[in-house]
Design a protein around this motif. Sequence first.
Motif, PDB file in Angstrom:
ATOM      1  N   THR A   1      -5.607  -9.658   1.900  1.00  0.00           N
ATOM      2  CA  THR A   1      -5.791  -8.627   2.915  1.00  0.00           C
ATOM      3  C   THR A   1      -6.598  -7.476   2.315  1.00  0.00           C
ATOM      4  N   PRO A   2      -7.723  -7.117   2.951  1.00  0.00           N
ATOM      5  CA  PRO A   2      -8.467  -5.955   2.442  1.00  0.00           C
ATOM      6  C   PRO A   2      -7.583  -4.707   2.498  1.00  0.00           C
ATOM      7  N   ILE A   3      -7.617  -3.928   1.435  1.00  0.00           N
ATOM      8  CA  ILE A   3      -6.760  -2.746   1.367  1.00  0.00           C
ATOM      9  C   ILE A   3      -6.979  -1.843   2.580  1.00  0.00           C
ATOM     10  N   GLY A   4      -8.229  -1.782   3.028  1.00  0.00           N
ATOM     11  CA  GLY A   4      -8.566  -0.892   4.127  1.00  0.00           C
ATOM     12  C   GLY A   4      -7.830  -1.191   5.430  1.00  0.00           C
ATOM     13  N   ILE A   5      -7.424  -2.459   5.646  1.00  0.00           N
ATOM     14  CA  ILE A   5      -6.746  -2.751   6.923  1.00  0.00           C
ATOM     15  C   ILE A   5      -5.234  -2.816   6.775  1.00  0.00           C
ATOM     16  N   LEU A   6      -4.741  -2.630   5.563  1.00  0.00           N
ATOM     17  CA  LEU A   6      -3.296  -2.642   5.341  1.00  0.00           C
ATOM     18  C   LEU A   6      -2.655  -1.417   5.992  1.00  0.00           C
ATOM     19  N   ARG A   7      -1.515  -1.592   6.622  1.00  0.00           N
ATOM     20  CA  ARG A   7      -0.783  -0.485   7.230  1.00  0.00           C
ATOM     21  C   ARG A   7       0.646  -0.481   6.693  1.00  0.00           C
ATOM     22  N   ALA A   8       1.293   0.650   6.811  1.00  0.00           N
ATOM     23  CA  ALA A   8       2.683   0.720   6.362  1.00  0.00           C
ATOM     24  C   ALA A   8       3.508  -0.335   7.089  1.00  0.00           C
ATOM     25  N   GLY A   9       4.393  -1.032   6.360  1.00  0.00           N
ATOM     26  CA  GLY A   9       5.231  -2.066   6.970  1.00  0.00           C
ATOM     27  C   GLY A   9       4.633  -3.454   6.892  1.00  0.00           C
TER      28      GLY A   9
ATOM     29  N   PHE B   1       1.408  -8.838  -4.546  1.00  0.00           N
ATOM     30  CA  PHE B   1       1.998  -9.121  -3.244  1.00  0.00           C
ATOM     31  C   PHE B   1       3.161  -8.176  -3.007  1.00  0.00           C
ATOM     32  N   GLY B   2       3.216  -7.616  -1.840  1.00  0.00           N
ATOM     33  CA  GLY B   2       4.347  -6.748  -1.526  1.00  0.00           C
ATOM     34  C   GLY B   2       4.176  -6.114  -0.167  1.00  0.00           C
ATOM     35  N   GLU B   3       5.095  -5.217   0.151  1.00  0.00           N
ATOM     36  CA  GLU B   3       5.054  -4.556   1.442  1.00  0.00           C
ATOM     37  C   GLU B   3       4.538  -3.137   1.259  1.00  0.00           C
ATOM     38  N   ALA B   4       3.519  -2.787   2.052  1.00  0.00           N
ATOM     39  CA  ALA B   4       2.953  -1.446   1.958  1.00  0.00           C
ATOM     40  C   ALA B   4       3.874  -0.449   2.649  1.00  0.00           C
ATOM     41  N   ARG B   5       3.970   0.737   2.080  1.00  0.00           N
ATOM     42  CA  ARG B   5       4.755   1.794   2.731  1.00  0.00           C
ATOM     43  C   ARG B   5       4.020   3.115   2.566  1.00  0.00           C
ATOM     44  N   ALA B   6       4.398   4.070   3.387  1.00  0.00           N
ATOM     45  CA  ALA B   6       3.780   5.380   3.275  1.00  0.00           C
ATOM     46  C   ALA B   6       4.440   6.114   2.117  1.00  0.00           C
ATOM     47  N   GLY B   7       3.673   6.441   1.074  1.00  0.00           N
ATOM     48  CA  GLY B   7       4.242   7.099  -0.105  1.00  0.00           C
ATOM     49  C   GLY B   7       3.586   8.445  -0.346  1.00  0.00           C
TER      50      GLY B   7
ATOM     51  N   VAL C   1      -1.056 -10.059   0.461  1.00  0.00           N
ATOM     52  CA  VAL C   1      -1.660 -10.156  -0.858  1.00  0.00           C
ATOM     53  C   VAL C   1      -2.832  -9.177  -0.913  1.00  0.00           C
ATOM     54  N   VAL C   2      -2.869  -8.385  -1.956  1.00  0.00           N
ATOM     55  CA  VAL C   2      -3.950  -7.434  -2.143  1.00  0.00           C
ATOM     56  C   VAL C   2      -4.576  -7.708  -3.497  1.00  0.00           C
ATOM     57  N   GLU C   3      -5.902  -7.584  -3.540  1.00  0.00           N
ATOM     58  CA  GLU C   3      -6.569  -7.835  -4.813  1.00  0.00           C
ATOM     59  C   GLU C   3      -7.568  -6.703  -5.060  1.00  0.00           C
ATOM     60  N   GLY C   4      -7.601  -6.211  -6.285  1.00  0.00           N
ATOM     61  CA  GLY C   4      -8.537  -5.123  -6.533  1.00  0.00           C
ATOM     62  C   GLY C   4      -8.667  -4.801  -8.013  1.00  0.00           C
ATOM     63  N   GLU C   5      -9.395  -3.730  -8.260  1.00  0.00           N
ATOM     64  CA  GLU C   5      -9.699  -3.330  -9.628  1.00  0.00           C
ATOM     65  C   GLU C   5      -8.919  -2.049  -9.926  1.00  0.00           C
ATOM     66  N   VAL C   6      -8.358  -1.979 -11.124  1.00  0.00           N
ATOM     67  CA  VAL C   6      -7.585  -0.799 -11.484  1.00  0.00           C
ATOM     68  C   VAL C   6      -8.530   0.388 -11.654  1.00  0.00           C
TER      69      VAL C   6
ATOM     70  N   GLY D   1     -10.827   0.143   0.432  1.00  0.00           N
ATOM     71  CA  GLY D   1      -9.852   1.226   0.394  1.00  0.00           C
ATOM     72  C   GLY D   1      -9.174   1.300  -0.958  1.00  0.00           C
ATOM     73  N   ILE D   2      -8.165   2.154  -1.018  1.00  0.00           N
ATOM     74  CA  ILE D   2      -7.457   2.332  -2.281  1.00  0.00           C
ATOM     75  C   ILE D   2      -5.962   2.407  -1.997  1.00  0.00           C
ATOM     76  N   ILE D   3      -5.161   1.859  -2.906  1.00  0.00           N
ATOM     77  CA  ILE D   3      -3.709   1.822  -2.712  1.00  0.00           C
ATOM     78  C   ILE D   3      -3.045   2.060  -4.058  1.00  0.00           C
ATOM     79  N   SER D   4      -1.783   2.543  -4.026  1.00  0.00           N
ATOM     80  CA  SER D   4      -1.068   2.754  -5.285  1.00  0.00           C
ATOM     81  C   SER D   4       0.031   1.717  -5.454  1.00  0.00           C
ATOM     82  N   LEU D   5       0.126   1.180  -6.659  1.00  0.00           N
ATOM     83  CA  LEU D   5       1.278   0.347  -7.003  1.00  0.00           C
ATOM     84  C   LEU D   5       2.215   1.238  -7.798  1.00  0.00           C
ATOM     85  N   ARG D   6       3.480   1.276  -7.401  1.00  0.00           N
ATOM     86  CA  ARG D   6       4.389   2.179  -8.098  1.00  0.00           C
ATOM     87  C   ARG D   6       5.537   1.402  -8.741  1.00  0.00           C
ATOM     88  N   PHE D   7       5.745   1.674 -10.050  1.00  0.00           N
ATOM     89  CA  PHE D   7       6.823   1.008 -10.792  1.00  0.00           C
ATOM     90  C   PHE D   7       7.786   2.061 -11.319  1.00  0.00           C
ATOM     91  N   PHE D   8       9.044   1.945 -10.953  1.00  0.00           N
ATOM     92  CA  PHE D   8      10.038   2.877 -11.491  1.00  0.00           C
ATOM     93  C   PHE D   8      10.608   2.360 -12.811  1.00  0.00           C
TER      94      PHE D   8
END
Length: 693
Positions: free
Chosen positions: A48-56, A113-119, A60-65, A87-94
Motif C-alpha cells: 500500500t502506498p504510504i500516501g493512501i494509508l489512513r488511520a485504522g 506490516f501493521g495498522e496505521a493510527r493517528a499519532g 504492507v508498507v515499503e519504503g526507505e528510512v 508519503g511519509i509514516i513513522s514506525l514507533r517502537f516502545f
Amino acid sequence: MNELDQPVSALDGVGEALSAKLARLRIDTVSDLLFHLPLRYQDRTRITPIGILRAGMEGVVEGEVAAADVVKGRRRSLLVRLKDGSGIISLRFFHFSPAQQQQFAPGVHVRCFGEARAGATGLEIYHPEYRLLKAGETPVEDHLTPIYPTTEGLTQPRLRGLIGQAMRRLDATPQALPDGIPEPLRERFRLPELQSCLHYLHEPPPDADLERLADGTHPTQRRLALEELLAHQLSLRQVRLRIQADGAPPLPSGRSLQTRFVTQLPFSLTGAQRRVLDEIARDLETAQPMLRLVQGDVGSGKTVVAAMAALAAIAGGCQAAVMAPTEILAEQHFRNFHDWFTPLGIDVAWLAGKLKGKARLDTKAAIADGRAQVVVGTHALFQDDVHFHRLGLAIVDEQHRFGVHQRLALRQKGEAGGLTPHQLIMTATPIPRTLAMSAYADLDLSVIDELPPGRTPVQTVAVPDERRPEVVERIRRACDAGRQAYWVCTLIEESEALQCQAAEATRDALTEALPELAVGLVHGRMKAAEKAEVMAAFKVGELDLLVATTVIEVGVDVPNASLMIIENPERLGLSQLHQLRGRVGRGDTESFCVLLYRPPLSAHSRERLGVMRETSDGFRIAEKDLELRGPGEVLGTRQTGLAQMKIADLERDRDLLERVSPLARALLEEAPDASGPLIRRWLGDEAGRYGQV
Ligand code: ADP
Ligand code: MG
C-alpha cells in the motif's frame, strides 16, 4: 508411521517446550497442525502506498528510512521515519534494542506490516512486523496471511511457520492424508476435495472471498464442518452398534398385563401415546437392545408410556429400572408406579442416595434376587454396588442430564444375566428433528406430539414487579376457590446460598401477606427428605402455596395447582420457562401463569416473554429458544459431545445437519472402512472413550 501422524516434535525446531504449548491447542501430531484453521486473514499480497494509508487501515508498507531517533515523550521510544515517494509514516517502537536502533540507518529499505493510527507525528504504526529488504528482493506474499488461534508464548509467525512445514510435508506425501469421504460420495454430495480445502484455507489466493471466509461459510469451510459433524454422527452410530452387538432379552409378551393396566386407568391413551407404544413394542420384541428416545412436551403423558414398557419387561420375566434426575422426581415416579402396579401384584422398590443402612441393604438384596420387579430411583440405581437379578429395561427420564457415557455404562448393568437391557430415554425438551438426529444419532426417535384431551392451555400474562400486590390477591382468590399455587424464585443471586435465602425471604413475605394460607418452601439446599416431605404435603393439599427455587422444574405433577408466579422470568431460557409453566394446567380447571418481571425489559427479553404469552407449543418455543440462545445452551451440549467441535457451529451450520445423516448412511454402506479414520481425525481420544467404556 505415516508422515503426518508423527508427533509435532518431528518438525524442525520443535522441542519439548514448544510441543507442550502446541498440546494446549490440542495439537499433538503434524496432521493436527493441518486441521488447525485460521481465525481470519490479512492481506499482505499488495504494497500500500504510504500516501493512501489512513488511520485504522492495515497493510504492507515499503519504503526507505529517512531518519531514526530515540525520542522522549511520555514514554521513551524509537521513532523511524519511512518514506516511499507517496508519503511519509513513522514506525514507533516502545521496546527496542540498541542493535535494532542501528539497523534503521538512513537509506535502508524496510518492508513492514501493521495498522496505521493517528499519532504524535501524523500517521504511525506501533510495533510493526518488519523486515529489512535486500536489493532486488521480490515483492510481498503470494497468498493471504492466516491468523491462527494461538496460546501464550507462541507467536503468529512461529505457528504459521510450523503449519507451513506441515503443509510442505503434505505436498511431499499427499497419500498420507486420504480424503475421508471417497470421491463418488464427494461428487454426489457436491463436496470439494479435502487437500484442496486445506490448501485454500491455510494459503488462500489473493482474490479469495474474505467475507465468506470471515463468516465461516466458504465452501471449503463448509466441507470441513460437514466432515466434522459427520465424524460425530459416525461415532454415535458406533456407540449404537457396540451396544446393539450385545443381545437383549426379547420381550414380546406384555399385552395382557398392559391391558389390565390400561383398563384401571381413569383415562384412555391418546393416539400419540399408542403410536409410540407400538414403536416401543416392536423394539422390545427383538433380541437387540432398544435404544429409543421419546420426546414429548410437558404433560404429554410420558410416564404412562414408561409404565407400559416396564410391564412388557415384567411379563418377559425381567426387571425394569426407572431413573430420574432428582430425588423429588424419582419419589414421584415411585408413587405413581407403586400405586399403578401394586394392584397388579407387581413389587416396586425405591432406591436413592438417601436410603441408608438396613433399608438400603434390604432393597439391594431384593434387586439382586429379583423380588423387586421395578426399581425406581436416582443415579444411585446405577452405582457399582447395585446388582440386578435380570435387568431387561432401563428407563431414563429427562435425557438432557444423561449422556452417551452413562448410556454405555448401562450395558454392564444387565450383564449379570448375560444380556444388555433395552433402553428407553424420555425427554421433555422438544428439539427439532434434524438437530435431534445429530445430537442423538445413537438413538431412535419417537415423538408424543399430542396432549391428552381436555387440557386448557395455560393463560400467560407478564406483569411488572410494582403490581406485586395484585398478584398476591390473585393467589388469595385461587386458593380460596380450593386451588393451589406455585411461586417460583429464579436466580437473582449468583450463589445458590443467596438464592435460597431470597426464596426464604419471599416465603416469609408471602406468609405475612397471606396469613390464612399454608405456605411451604422447597429449595436446593434442603435435605432430600425435607424436600420430599414438603412436596408430598403440597401434593395432598396440606399446603396452598409452594414457594420454590427452580428445583421444581422437572416433572412434578400436582393437578390441583392452577396458578404459577415466576419471578424474574427474563433470567430463564424459554425452554426452562416452558417446563416450569408445564407444572400448571395439568387438571381440568383454567390455569394461569404470571411472569412477574422487573422493568425495564430489554427488547430481547420482551420478545422472549412475548413468545411465552403467545404460544404453549413446546416445539415452537424450542425453535424460538434455539434462535435466541443457540443450540449449545438449549441442548446442554456438554452431554451430547457436540460442544467441543473445532470447526462446525451448530447455529451457523444448521442447514448442514440435514445432509449429515444421508451422508453418514451412504458412507457406512459404500465405504465402511472410511468411518474409523474419520472419527479418529476429528474426535481423537474422545472416539476411544465412546467406543470402549
Ligand atoms: P410428562 O410427559 O410431562 O411426564 P406425565 O406423564 O406426568 O407427563 O402426565 C401428565 C398428566 O397427564 C398426569 O397426571 C397423567 O396421569 C395424565 N395423563 C397421561 N396420559 C393421559 C391421557 N391419555 N389422558 C388424560 N390424562 C393423561
Ligand atoms: Mg415426566
